[in-house]
Design an enzyme around this catalytic site. Structure first.
Site, PDB file in Angstrom:
ATOM      1  N   ASN A   1     -21.160 -15.533 104.936  1.00 42.50           N
ATOM      2  CA  ASN A   1     -20.345 -16.332 104.010  1.00 42.50           C
ATOM      3  C   ASN A   1     -21.270 -17.180 103.148  1.00 42.50           C
ATOM      4  OD1 ASN A   1     -20.811 -18.952 105.390  1.00 42.50           O
ATOM      5  ND2 ASN A   1     -19.846 -17.835 107.058  1.00 42.50           N
TER       6      ASN A   1
ATOM      7  N   ASP B   1     -15.533 -15.448 112.012  1.00 43.42           N
ATOM      8  CA  ASP B   1     -14.427 -15.309 112.966  1.00 43.42           C
ATOM      9  C   ASP B   1     -14.351 -13.890 113.511  1.00 43.42           C
ATOM     10  OD1 ASP B   1     -13.390 -17.935 112.848  1.00 43.42           O
ATOM     11  OD2 ASP B   1     -12.587 -17.490 110.860  1.00 43.42           O
TER      12      ASP B   1
ATOM     13  N   LYS C   1     -28.991   3.254 109.470  1.00 38.50           N
ATOM     14  CA  LYS C   1     -28.353   2.864 108.203  1.00 38.50           C
ATOM     15  C   LYS C   1     -27.178   3.805 107.890  1.00 38.50           C
ATOM     16  CE  LYS C   1     -29.333   2.379 103.323  1.00 38.50           C
ATOM     17  NZ  LYS C   1     -30.247   2.748 102.260  1.00 38.50           N
TER      18      LYS C   1
ATOM     19  N   PHE D   1     -15.007 -29.208 111.230  1.00 40.25           N
ATOM     20  CA  PHE D   1     -14.756 -29.091 109.798  1.00 40.25           C
ATOM     21  C   PHE D   1     -13.664 -28.046 109.620  1.00 40.25           C
ATOM     22  CE2 PHE D   1     -17.840 -31.157 106.922  1.00 40.25           C
ATOM     23  CZ  PHE D   1     -18.600 -31.823 107.866  1.00 40.25           C
TER      24      PHE D   1
ATOM     25  N   LYS E   1      -5.902 -27.086 113.474  1.00 39.14           N
ATOM     26  CA  LYS E   1      -7.237 -26.922 114.088  1.00 39.14           C
ATOM     27  C   LYS E   1      -7.620 -28.156 114.894  1.00 39.14           C
ATOM     28  CE  LYS E   1      -8.776 -23.691 110.570  1.00 39.14           C
ATOM     29  NZ  LYS E   1      -9.502 -23.415 109.349  1.00 39.14           N
TER      30      LYS E   1
ATOM     31  N   LYS F   1      -8.159 -27.470 118.877  1.00 41.29           N
ATOM     32  CA  LYS F   1      -9.547 -27.562 119.377  1.00 41.29           C
ATOM     33  C   LYS F   1      -9.836 -28.908 120.043  1.00 41.29           C
ATOM     34  CE  LYS F   1     -10.855 -24.363 115.686  1.00 41.29           C
ATOM     35  NZ  LYS F   1     -11.903 -23.399 115.421  1.00 41.29           N
TER      36      LYS F   1
HETATM   37  O1  PMT Z   1     -23.173 -25.293 104.270  1.00 41.21           O
HETATM   38  P1  PMT Z   1     -22.682 -25.813 102.937  1.00 41.21           P
HETATM   39  O2  PMT Z   1     -22.997 -24.881 101.801  1.00 41.21           O
HETATM   40  O3  PMT Z   1     -23.130 -27.226 102.672  1.00 41.21           O
HETATM   41  O4  PMT Z   1     -21.087 -25.848 102.991  1.00 41.21           O
HETATM   42  C1  PMT Z   1     -20.412 -26.728 103.820  1.00 41.21           C
HETATM   43  C2  PMT Z   1     -19.202 -26.067 104.515  1.00 41.21           C
HETATM   44  C3  PMT Z   1     -18.163 -25.674 103.480  1.00 41.21           C
HETATM   45  C4  PMT Z   1     -19.652 -24.833 105.293  1.00 41.21           C
HETATM   46  C5  PMT Z   1     -18.639 -27.145 105.512  1.00 41.21           C
HETATM   47  O5  PMT Z   1     -18.247 -28.280 104.791  1.00 41.21           O
HETATM   48  C6  PMT Z   1     -17.471 -26.593 106.305  1.00 41.21           C
HETATM   49  O6  PMT Z   1     -16.334 -26.630 105.898  1.00 41.21           O
HETATM   50  N1  PMT Z   1     -17.768 -26.050 107.515  1.00 41.21           N
HETATM   51  C7  PMT Z   1     -16.802 -25.368 108.397  1.00 41.21           C
HETATM   52  C8  PMT Z   1     -16.581 -23.977 107.927  1.00 41.21           C
HETATM   53  C9  PMT Z   1     -15.619 -23.216 108.831  1.00 41.21           C
HETATM   54  O7  PMT Z   1     -16.039 -22.305 109.489  1.00 41.21           O
HETATM   55  O8  PMT Z   1     -14.405 -23.692 108.859  1.00 41.21           O
HETATM   56  P2  PMT Z   1     -13.186 -23.023 109.728  1.00 41.21           P
HETATM   57  O9  PMT Z   1     -11.991 -23.725 109.206  1.00 41.21           O
HETATM   58  O10 PMT Z   1     -13.230 -21.536 109.633  1.00 41.21           O
HETATM   59  O11 PMT Z   1     -13.515 -23.448 111.209  1.00 41.21           O
HETATM   60  C10 PMT Z   1     -13.026 -24.634 111.813  1.00 41.21           C
HETATM   61  C11 PMT Z   1     -14.047 -25.227 112.763  1.00 41.21           C
HETATM   62  O12 PMT Z   1     -14.241 -24.342 113.870  1.00 41.21           O
HETATM   63  C12 PMT Z   1     -15.393 -25.441 112.160  1.00 41.21           C
HETATM   64  O13 PMT Z   1     -15.917 -26.671 112.628  1.00 41.21           O
HETATM   65  C13 PMT Z   1     -16.230 -24.273 112.671  1.00 41.21           C
HETATM   66  O14 PMT Z   1     -17.617 -24.610 112.812  1.00 41.21           O
HETATM   67  C14 PMT Z   1     -15.589 -23.989 114.023  1.00 41.21           C
HETATM   68  N2  PMT Z   1     -15.669 -22.576 114.464  1.00 41.21           N
HETATM   69  C15 PMT Z   1     -15.082 -21.602 113.730  1.00 41.21           C
HETATM   70  C16 PMT Z   1     -15.121 -20.284 114.175  1.00 41.21           C
HETATM   71  C17 PMT Z   1     -15.778 -19.991 115.399  1.00 41.21           C
HETATM   72  N3  PMT Z   1     -15.858 -18.755 115.851  1.00 41.21           N
HETATM   73  N4  PMT Z   1     -16.333 -20.981 116.106  1.00 41.21           N
HETATM   74  C18 PMT Z   1     -16.281 -22.274 115.665  1.00 41.21           C
HETATM   75  O15 PMT Z   1     -16.808 -23.179 116.320  1.00 41.21           O
END
Ligand code: PMT
Length: 401
Positions: free
Chosen positions: A208, A278, A288, A322, A336, A340
């Site tokens: 991403n 995810d 390949k 986040f 979330k 969580k």
């Molecule tokens: O890195 P930058 O370019 O500065 O950008 C910042 C950002 C946009 C990446 C950051 O601000 C941000 O939003 N990070 C979280 C991105 C994310 O994966 O969001 P989510 O809504 O999909 O996940 C929710 C939370 O679960 C997040 O804290 C994530 O780290 C966590 N997660 C998600 C999936 C997974 N398999 N395990 C997790 O722990």
């Protein structure tokens, strides 16, 4: 973080004095109030007018200039200073301060001040290695004066070795370190940052747009504020935000999960800014994939939810997540937060210009388990990190009451 801070910059005689002009510019850019004091020898390298123009303040050049003394005498400046930076610091000024000699404005002001002092030495390698200088530096370090380590390389005198002025960015970082409150001292904070990469075959992967800037900003600020920091990072092009941060580099979501699990034990705070995949391809081709078919389908499987799993066994930890959203920000993030078991979720609209992925800035909302929502304006990612860590500091205090 330096906004409104009163910083006195002492410039001594050395070829690196010209770099002090750039340093003033960097401080002023951070909205610090800069007052420059030049020794007589410094004025042989750069004119006071340069510093006056860049700092917007009168430059002190002489202890006994009565007009200057009335305007900003050494006592007034000594009291005003929140930090004194001596850049470049000659062997002479280091020797004078170590031995209590106060025979010009700069040495007198340092003696009269209770502010912290940071020296950024620059000199010939033989001077740097001279035992008298090293003894003086040790004396000053023992008295809690701060020193930048000079760099190594070709010196202005054409000798090769140690003695170059430290990089200005590193000096600025140190200034911010020294002036930061140490309210997170004693805390061990785990921050995740950046994207993950999930291989499809030996040459392709799914990822991403995360640059790591948000997470690295959090790690840097947490370290500055006194925390011990473990940074688990996916692949980024960023350099280590602070030399004392324990950086664990990972690629896949599963590697991130394992690294987080290993380092979770003594952490009082976990902040998950990483954009974790995810899903990952169910099978990784060892060879390949050939472009024979006109279209291909990849079967994907879920990765484990790292934050969700920590939430189930969070104990006394503070958990900050986040949420990267493109619609229904508050309701998606609230789900979330609840699922969580988070203490705080920071939601950003990643479609908004200047927010989310890769930008220098971010605009976020804070959501709390109480239902409260706090809207923040657009800020630099480091400012956002400051505000998040203010919240963390408050949450820790409340939890331990
Ligand atoms: O890195 P930058 O370019 O500065 O950008 C910042 C950002 C946009 C990446 C950051 O601000 C941000 O939003 N990070 C979280 C991105 C994310 O994966 O969001 P989510 O809504 O999909 O996940 C929710 C939370 O679960 C997040 O804290 C994530 O780290 C966590 N997660 C998600 C999936 C997974 N398999 N395990 C997790 O722990």
């Amino acid at each position: 973080m330096l906004k409104g801070k009163e910083i006195v910059l002492g410039v001594t005689g050395g070829i690196a004095a010209y770099k002090a002009a750039e340093f003033v510019r960097l401080l002023v850019k951070q909205e610090a109030r800069v007052h420059v004091v030049m020794t007589q020898n410094a004025q042989k390298f750069v004119t006071p007018l340069t510093f006056q123009t860049l700092s917007g303040n009168p430059v002190v050049t002489d202890t006994f200039a009565l007009i200057e003394e009335a305007q900003i005498g050494h006592i007034a400046l000594a009291d005003l200073a929140e930090l004194i930076v001596i850049l470049p610091a000659s062997a002479n000024i280091i020797g004078k301060i170590a031995n209590g000699i106060a025979d010009d404005f700069l040495s007198t002001m340092v003696m009269a001040s209770k502010a912290q002092v940071l020296f950024a030495p620059s000199m010939n390698v033989n001077m740097w290695e001279n035992k008298a200088l090293q003894k003086n530096i040790k004396t000053l370090r023992d008295r809690d004066y701060h020193f930048m380590e000079p760099g190594e390389g070709e010196l202005a005198c054409h000798w090769y070795g140690k003695g170059r002025l430290a990089e200005l960015g590193d000096v600025l970082e140190r200034v911010e370190d020294i002036l930061s409150p140490k309210d997170l001292k004693g805390e061990r904070i785990l921050v995740t940052a950046g994207p993950t990469q999930e291989s499809i075959d030996p040459v392709r992967f799914i990822t991403n747009h995360s640059s790591g800037k948000m997470g690295y900003g959090l790690a840097r600020v947490a370290k500055r504020r006194g925390a011990e920091v473990v940074l688990v990072s996916g692949p980024t092009s960023l350099s280590l935000p602070h030399s004392d941060i324990n950086l664990i580099s990972v690629k896949t979501a599963e590697e991130m999960r394992k690294a987080v699990d290993t380092h979770l034990k003594n952490c009082s705070v976990v902040i998950k800014a990483a954009a974790v995949s995810d899903y990952r391809p169910k099978e990784v081709s060892q060879k390949k994939l050939k472009k024979t078919a006109s279209s291909v389908s990849l079967e994907m499987e879920r990765t484990r939810d790292i934050l969700g799993e920590i939430g189930k066994k969070k104990g006394k930890r503070i958990l900050v997540g986040f949420a990267a959203e493109t619609e229904d920000l508050v309701s998606n993030a609230r789900k979330k937060l609840k699922d969580k078991h988070l203490d705080l979720i920071v939601v950003n609209d990643v479609t908004k210009p200047g927010a989310g992925f890769a930008s220098e800035t971010n605009q976020v909302k804070f959501l709390y388990p109480s239902g409260e929502v706090k809207d923040l304006p657009m800020m630099s990612k480091e400012e956002v990190a400051q505000v998040i860590l203010d919240e963390v500091s408050g949450l820790l205090k409340r939890k331990r009451k």
